[in-house]
Write a protein that holds these residues in place. Structure first.
Motif, mmCIF file in Angstrom:
data_model
loop_
_atom_site.group_PDB
_atom_site.id
_atom_site.type_symbol
_atom_site.label_atom_id
_atom_site.label_comp_id
_atom_site.label_asym_id
_atom_site.label_seq_id
_atom_site.Cartn_x
_atom_site.Cartn_y
_atom_site.Cartn_z
ATOM 1 N N ARG A 62 0.349 -3.789 0.707
ATOM 2 C CA ARG A 62 1.477 -4.838 -0.387
ATOM 3 C C ARG A 62 1.026 -4.377 -1.575
ATOM 4 O O ARG A 62 1.902 -3.559 -1.917
ATOM 5 N N LYS A 63 -0.064 -4.381 -1.761
ATOM 6 C CA LYS A 63 -0.542 -3.462 -3.751
ATOM 7 C C LYS A 63 0.501 -2.274 -3.268
ATOM 8 O O LYS A 63 1.199 -2.309 -4.602
ATOM 9 N N GLU A 64 0.127 -1.861 -2.719
ATOM 10 C CA GLU A 64 0.859 -0.179 -2.940
ATOM 11 C C GLU A 64 2.154 -0.519 -2.989
ATOM 12 O O GLU A 64 2.706 0.090 -3.663
ATOM 13 N N ALA A 65 2.398 -1.023 -2.591
ATOM 14 C CA ALA A 65 4.651 -1.817 -2.333
ATOM 15 C C ALA A 65 4.871 -2.026 -3.572
ATOM 16 O O ALA A 65 5.754 -1.409 -4.709
ATOM 17 N N PHE A 66 3.933 -3.164 -4.135
ATOM 18 C CA PHE A 66 4.044 -3.608 -5.285
ATOM 19 C C PHE A 66 3.760 -2.642 -6.796
ATOM 20 O O PHE A 66 3.866 -2.532 -7.910
#
Length: 669
Positions: A62-66
């Motif tokens: 999720r953080k990576e996508a962000f």
DNA sequence: GCGGATCAC
DNA sequence: TATGGTGATCCGC
């Protein structure tokens, strides 16, 4: 350097392809000292296999996508720049670069010492049978340090132990023992002091020394000093260390990593030497540039080396905040930071604990009590009082949330801390969490004086005003308005006595640091310093004794008496309403006032419903105080439930978290 | 001032 | 089975 993930990085490559592990970026796979000859592909694959599908992993995704979205946004911003824009920002950047260059200081010689695999080395010293065997200090869930034998397998600091064991089945685990490390750290510092009585300690195992004077006085070059110092440390402790010498701390730190372990590197005080050194230096080597910043700089600007920061400086100034762009440029020039003051004050004190995720309110309450007790004890030990309390939660899905209150009075007692912490937590219930933390900040300028420790040397620079005790908990409570937490912050703060030394160094910070800003060391004028070390050993004693005395959370939960307070001002009302909307729903389902049931997903309906009760209350109130109230749907609430009438996508209950818009981060307005 | 995030050790 | 704790700073509200 040749990092496994540097190849086609940042292009969204190979997702779902035959090598999914390549797109899983971790902090501990980056090449650092002792990682030569490691099968990085294999390590990466094992880490991925062990992590895949876990809650932690999902959060990382999720953080990576962000971050990838941020990168996209910034790219678009760059693409939108006109020719005229570019000409303009070229000028802006060039002018700043000239000014920065003019500020270059080559008059000091800095040495950075870094102990080699410090914790592991100390443990080996006290248990020689560990010699030559792969070993890690830490636990199954987290490793602090691995010795060089273990690093050959890809085992690294910050890696969870169970993954490390997969990489290296014979890996020996040794629990951390900070008493030992502190003891040996003190020994090393005895040696450091010989060369610079005012050295700056970065942590237990590293320090910055200004060796300009020693070199001059003894007429020896810095290389010899470094040799001698390292020999001295070895003699004193039996431990090896590495050193880096450079014209500033930022570069010295980079240099100490170059010939690790048990080596050193000297970068002469010469402009050309510095520029050459920096030209090929990967940005990740710079203190303050971590995984995310590296990713962004590569993904947006195609910056891989420090030199490229100068090449792309016009884009940096165009798209990033000015201080950020400035830091990157100064890195490109190989400049350090301005000198920091001798005395630094602690700005916050905190504690946090991880446990197996639970939503049991009684259990959570118990944890909170323990934390409050511990924190209060720590604060009293240091004589601290603060007026901002922050609750930190990590949900079962690894999402981190913080909630803060700023009070009018300074607090330090466990009762006060707990009282406010409970309110903050209550507003988040129900929730399943795996970590709770408490932090107090905004200290009163001086010690709280409750129980001053006579052995403790006080810092003379402190302003010791007679007002000091006035706000402290030793005085009787003032009227308790605390539950309208946010309203309090709107009140003008009574004669803010900011004896906190509010120095602001433009070169210190997230992107503006050479690494020593996180020092928890108060360096005195006489060169004596105090070190705050994470006292893991003390926690067990704290835990015992608080096992009982957990009052039921549920019992205090029914009160919506927030609304009963009669003389709230307009601001206070809105805030209390905000509180109400979160407290109204018992078990996040049932209205505590009238019993009607509405699931959390019915956001609009629920707001409407709470408006109804609110209006009802206020009508009663208004019959007493004459103040009109217009229920406003346009006002945003601080609790994250943004009110947008049509969108059902706002269904996100607080449990699932709110996601702030991408465009904010890192982007200049 | 608050909250999310990054970073370092 | 299982991914830490402490402190600091920055940005955008």
């Amino acid at each position: 350097m040749e990092g496994a993930n540097s190849g086609g990085d940042g292009d969204g490559d190979s997702d779902g392809g035959d090598r999914p592990w390549q797109s899983y970026h971790t902090v501990y796979t980056t090449a650092k000292a002792g990682m030569e000859g490691v099968d990085k592909e294999k390590v990466q694959r094992v880490v991925y296999e062990m992590s895949k599908g876990s809650k932690y992993f999902q959060n990382e995704e999720r953080k990576e996508a962000f971050i990838n979205q941020k990168i996209q946004n910034l790219r678009i911003q760059c693409a939108k720049l006109t020719q005229a824009d570019l000409v303009h920002y070229r000028k802006v950047a060039d002018r700043r670069i000239v000014e920065l260059e003019a500020s270059r200081d080559l008059s000091r010689i800095w040495l950075h010492v870094d102990m080699d695999a410090f914790y592991a080395a100390v443990e080996t010293l006290s248990n020689p049978t560990l010699q030559g065997k792969p070993m890690a200090v830490g636990s199954m869930s987290m490793i602090s340090t691995a010795n060089y034998e273990a690093r050959k397998f890809g085992v690294r600091a910050a890696m969870p132990g169970f993954i490390a064991r997969k990489l290296c089945p014979e890996l020996i685990f040794v629990p951390t023992d900070f008493k030992k490390y502190t003891y040996y750290s003190d020994l090393t510092r005895k040696v450091f002091r010989i060369y610079d009585p005012n050295f700056v300690a970065g942590s237990l195992d590293e320090a910055y020394l200004d060796i300009t004077e020693v070199c001059k006085e003894r007429n020896v070059n810095s290389e010899e000093i470094a040799q001698e110092l390292r020999a001295g440390v070895y003699e004193e402790t039996g431990l090896t260390c590495s050193a880096g010498v450079a014209p500033n701390r930022l570069l010295a730190k980079v240099c100490s990593d170059i010939n690790k372990p048990n080596g050193q590197y000297v970068l002469p005080n010469d402009r050309m030497a510095v520029m050459t050194f920096v030209s090929s230096l990967p940005i990740r080597k710079i203190g303050g540039i971590g995984k995310v910043t590296e990713h962004i700089l590569k993904g947006v600007f195609e910056i891989n080396t420090c030199e490229q920061m100068l090449e792309k400086s016009s884009y940096l100034y165009a798209v990033l905040s000015q201080p950020t762009a400035e830091f990157f440029c100064s890195v490109g020039l190989g400049l350090g930071q301005k000198d920091s003051p001798q005395v630094r004050f602690r700005k916050s004190i905190s504690n946090e604990r991880t446990f197996s995720a639970t939503e049991d309110e009684v259990l959570l309450h118990k944890k909170l009590v323990e934390l409050a007790e511990m924190l209060s004890a720590d604060m009293q030990k240091e004589g601290l009082c603060g007026r901002t309390l922050t609750l930190k939660l990590k949900t079962a899905s690894f999402e981190v949330r913080t909630r803060a209150v700023t009070l009018q009075k300074y607090i330090s007692s466990s009762e006060d801390i707990l009282k406010h912490a409970k309110k903050l937590l209550k507003a988040e219930l129900p929730i399943s969490v795996r970590l709770i933390g408490l932090r107090v900040s905004q200290f009163n300028g001086d010690k709280c004086s409750a129980t001053p420790d006579p052995t403790q040397k006080t810092i003379t620079n402190f302003i010791t005003s007679g007002d000091v005790n006035r706000n402290c908990s030793s005085f009787p409570d003032v009227a308790d308005l605390d539950f309208v937490s946010d309203a309090e912050t709107n009140l003008s703060i009574a004669n803010g006595q900011t004896s906190q030394l509010d120095w602001r160094d433009p070169f210190v910070g997230n992107y503006l640091s050479d690494g020593d800003h996180q020092s928890c060391i108060v360096q005195k004028n006489d060169g004596v310093e105090e070190v705050q070390t994470p006292s893991n050993d003390a926690t067990s004693s704290h835990y015992s004794g608080f096992t009982e005395g957990s009052t039921s959370f549920q019992g205090q939960f029914e009160g919506i008496n927030v609304m009963n307070e009669s003389k709230l001002r307009e601001g206070a009302r809105l805030n209390s309403r905000c509180q109400e909307t979160t407290m109204l729903w018992l078990n996040d389902y049932k209205c505590s006032l009238c019993g009607i049931e509405l699931p959390p997903s019915f956001v609009e309906e629920r707001l409407e419903h709470s408006d109804f009760h609110l209006a009802e209350k206020l009508q009663k109130e208004e019959s007493r105080i004459h103040q009109p109230y217009v229920p406003s749907r346009s006002r945003n609430q601080k609790d994250g439930i943004t009110r947008q009438s049509k969108s059902k996508k706002q269904k996100l209950s607080k449990k699932e978290g709110k996601y702030t818009p991408i465009d904010s981060f890192f982007v200049k307005k």
